[in-house]
Design an enzyme around this catalytic site. Sequence first.
Site, mmCIF file in Angstrom:
data_model
loop_
_atom_site.group_PDB
_atom_site.id
_atom_site.type_symbol
_atom_site.label_atom_id
_atom_site.label_comp_id
_atom_site.label_asym_id
_atom_site.label_seq_id
_atom_site.Cartn_x
_atom_site.Cartn_y
_atom_site.Cartn_z
ATOM 1 N N ARG A 62 -4.997 34.136 22.177
ATOM 2 C CA ARG A 62 -4.372 32.851 22.457
ATOM 3 C C ARG A 62 -4.835 31.792 21.462
ATOM 4 O O ARG A 62 -4.153 30.799 21.217
ATOM 5 C CB ARG A 62 -4.703 32.395 23.887
ATOM 6 C CG ARG A 62 -3.880 31.178 24.325
ATOM 7 C CD ARG A 62 -4.302 30.635 25.685
ATOM 8 N NE ARG A 62 -5.628 30.067 25.644
ATOM 9 C CZ ARG A 62 -6.645 30.447 26.419
ATOM 10 N NH1 ARG A 62 -6.484 31.437 27.281
ATOM 11 N NH2 ARG A 62 -7.815 29.861 26.321
ATOM 12 N N TYR B 132 19.079 17.238 17.727
ATOM 13 C CA TYR B 132 19.252 18.489 18.453
ATOM 14 C C TYR B 132 19.142 18.250 19.962
ATOM 15 O O TYR B 132 18.289 17.493 20.421
ATOM 16 C CB TYR B 132 18.207 19.497 17.978
ATOM 17 C CG TYR B 132 18.077 20.726 18.844
ATOM 18 C CD1 TYR B 132 19.178 21.531 19.100
ATOM 19 C CD2 TYR B 132 16.860 21.058 19.420
ATOM 20 C CE1 TYR B 132 19.065 22.651 19.903
ATOM 21 C CE2 TYR B 132 16.732 22.182 20.222
ATOM 22 C CZ TYR B 132 17.840 22.979 20.468
ATOM 23 O OH TYR B 132 17.724 24.079 21.270
ATOM 24 N N ASP C 244 12.588 17.409 10.789
ATOM 25 C CA ASP C 244 13.029 18.769 11.107
ATOM 26 C C ASP C 244 13.832 19.304 9.920
ATOM 27 O O ASP C 244 14.916 18.820 9.618
ATOM 28 C CB ASP C 244 13.882 18.750 12.378
ATOM 29 C CG ASP C 244 14.167 20.152 12.907
ATOM 30 O OD1 ASP C 244 14.255 21.087 12.087
ATOM 31 O OD2 ASP C 244 14.318 20.309 14.132
ATOM 32 N N LYS D 181 15.486 30.437 12.994
ATOM 33 C CA LYS D 181 16.698 30.330 12.200
ATOM 34 C C LYS D 181 16.512 30.983 10.824
ATOM 35 O O LYS D 181 16.253 32.166 10.727
ATOM 36 C CB LYS D 181 17.096 28.858 12.089
ATOM 37 C CG LYS D 181 17.100 28.100 13.428
ATOM 38 C CD LYS D 181 17.995 28.706 14.477
ATOM 39 C CE LYS D 181 18.205 27.810 15.683
ATOM 40 N NZ LYS D 181 16.995 27.498 16.457
#
Length: 408
Positions: free
Chosen positions: A30, A83, A160, A185
């Site tokens: 983690r 977005y 972004d 993406k």
Amino acid sequence: MTGAVIPPISLSTTYKQDKVGVHKGFEYSRSGNPNCNALECILVGLEAGTGHTITFASGSVTTAMILQSLGPNAHVLSVNDVYGGTFRYLTRVAKETMGIESTFVDLENATDDEVPCAMKENTKLIWIESPTNPTLRLIDILRIVGLALQAPSKPLIPVDNTFLSPFYAFLLLQGADIVIHSLTKYINGHSDVIMGAAILPSSSTPGRDYDGLIEKLCFLQNAHGTISSAFDCWFAQHGAKTLAVWMKAHGLNALRIASFLTSHPTVEHVIYPSLALHLLHALACTILSPHMQQHLTTIEPCTCGARSAEALLPKLRLFMLAESLGGVESLAELPAWMTHASIPLAECEALGIEGLVCLSCGIEEVEDLVEDLRGALDGLEDEDSECESGLATPSDVSDDADGANGLH
């Protein structure tokens, strides 16, 4: 140790310590794992000016951790065309759980006086997408950075860069404090990994403690358990290594398709900044890295009525009706009802999202993609002609007769 060309996957969740607190760089997955570190090293190499990279379990988590790092009761100035997931987090989660207030501004057209007027004493961050999702508004990042540095609160500027990827634009070199990627993406490129990344400059500057910010983001990543899995990081490495190969294909295919759409009689409007006819074409060229200005972005939204859009999409055969973008396969979607469904309809209409069709051009043979669009558009045109001649009614060709006819 083995000479393997492809790094092995380290699926271990925990790591042996030689003494208490003495280990070989890893103690619990983690907090970090070898595959995550390897991917972050690749991303540092891809994004010019980078010193630090943190990967997260998704692009949305990346957004959440950056906003959470601001602390409570901050003010965020955001581009208005953003977005849908970011809009939802700002207006619901950050507002309701942290008291963060958000102001949405048209940063493409706002003047040098209007942007500072939208800031407050507690404005800690100006959120930018350029091009924006989904209407491809272009933000002059250098201008906004200059205005932010003059503000008393000196807000951070995250940008972004999912739509362009490091192949097309190095936004840290344009003054961004954080570059954000949905690695899902283009960087991964195969629609089989959910992941995000925050990328920061190599050294702190006056008024910008990047080392402290990366330490805070690492703490939040560990505390929330938002690290990416070893397997996903291993997968994304494959995509990142071949980014240049398919991004060229994406760009060239996009140019051909955008040019075709502008010439089809059914299409009235194509939003594509890399076309010379676009009003902000010159700005689009400055956003691209100098060595990439002969290439293009890879999303071409076209505007259409709701009935026309819903009638068009099922006619496509190679363009799959699906959310997302940036994979090697071509996709088509209706943002107002899919990726941006969290934005109120009235705001979608004001932003030009209602009735918008977004095409994500893959790397298939481009003439096959053109013929797919041609067949669907011709079929839509034939149906509209039949409606006008009285041979058919809108309800005969679509279950939803509302909205304007024709593709804009």
